[in-house]
Design a protein around this motif. Structure first.
Motif, short mmCIF file in Angstrom:
data_model
loop_
_atom_site.label_atom_id
_atom_site.label_comp_id
_atom_site.label_asym_id
_atom_site.label_seq_id
_atom_site.Cartn_x
_atom_site.Cartn_y
_atom_site.Cartn_z
N UNK A 28 6.16 1.06 9.18
CA UNK A 28 6.79 0.89 7.95
C UNK A 28 5.91 -0.15 6.95
N UNK A 29 5.45 -1.28 7.54
CA UNK A 29 4.61 -2.06 6.88
C UNK A 29 3.17 -1.21 6.02
N UNK A 30 2.54 -0.37 6.84
CA UNK A 30 1.46 0.37 6.36
C UNK A 30 2.12 1.31 5.27
N UNK A 31 3.07 1.99 5.60
CA UNK A 31 3.56 2.74 4.18
C UNK A 31 4.00 1.96 3.15
N UNK A 32 4.48 0.90 3.04
CA UNK A 32 4.88 0.10 2.05
C UNK A 32 3.42 -0.43 1.22
N UNK A 33 2.78 -0.61 1.95
CA UNK A 33 1.00 -0.91 1.48
C UNK A 33 0.44 0.54 0.86
N UNK A 34 0.66 1.29 1.47
CA UNK A 34 -0.12 2.51 1.00
C UNK A 34 0.50 2.67 -0.31
N UNK A 35 1.99 2.73 -0.30
CA UNK A 35 2.94 3.06 -1.55
C UNK A 35 2.39 2.17 -2.71
N UNK A 36 2.34 0.99 -2.51
CA UNK A 36 2.09 0.02 -3.47
C UNK A 36 0.45 0.32 -3.89
N UNK A 37 -0.34 0.34 -3.33
CA UNK A 37 -1.84 0.68 -3.58
C UNK A 37 -1.83 1.99 -4.30
#
Length: 96
Positions: A28-37
Motif C-alpha cells: 500500500x505504501x509503495x503504491x501511494x509513493x509510486x502514484x505521487x512520484x
C-alpha cells in the motif's frame, strides 16, 4: 503507533498472519509513493487524500554565513484528512 504496532493490531483483528499484513501495508505504501512520484494524487474516501503540494520559490537565509539563498519552487507530498476524520479527532481526542 508504529508500523509494527499497526501490523499487530490488524493481524489480531482480522486473524491474518503478521507477514501477510506486513506485505499488504508495505505494498500500500509503495503504491501511494509510486502514484505521487508519477504526479497522481491518491483519494481514500472517508479517510483522506495523499496529494502533491507545490511550494513557491522563496528567499532563505544562511544565518551562519549571513547570506541569502534562493530556494527554487518544488513539490512535496502531503496528506489532507477527510472532514469525517478531522471531526472524529476533534471530538474524541482531548487537548493537551
Amino acid at each position: 503507533m508504529t508500523k509494527a504496532d499497526l501490523v499487530s493490531k490488524i493481524s489480531e483483528k482480522l486473524g491474518i498472519e503478521k507477514g501477510d499484513v506486513q506485505a499488504t501495508i508495505e505494498t500500500f505504501m509503495e503504491e501511494v509513493k509510486t502514484s505521487l512520484e508519477s504526479g497522481d494524487n491518491v483519494y481514500l474516501r472517508g479517510f483522506g487524500s495523499f496529494i502533491i503540494k507545490t511550494r513557491a520559490e522563496k528567499t532563505g537565509r544562511n544565518i551562519s554565513k549571513n547570506t541569502t539563498i534562493k530556494i527554487p519552487a518544488h513539490n512535496i507530498p502531503a496528506f489532507k484528512p477527510a472532514k469525517v476524520f478531522v471531526e472524529g479527532v476533534k471530538t474524541n481526542v482531548d487537548v493537551k
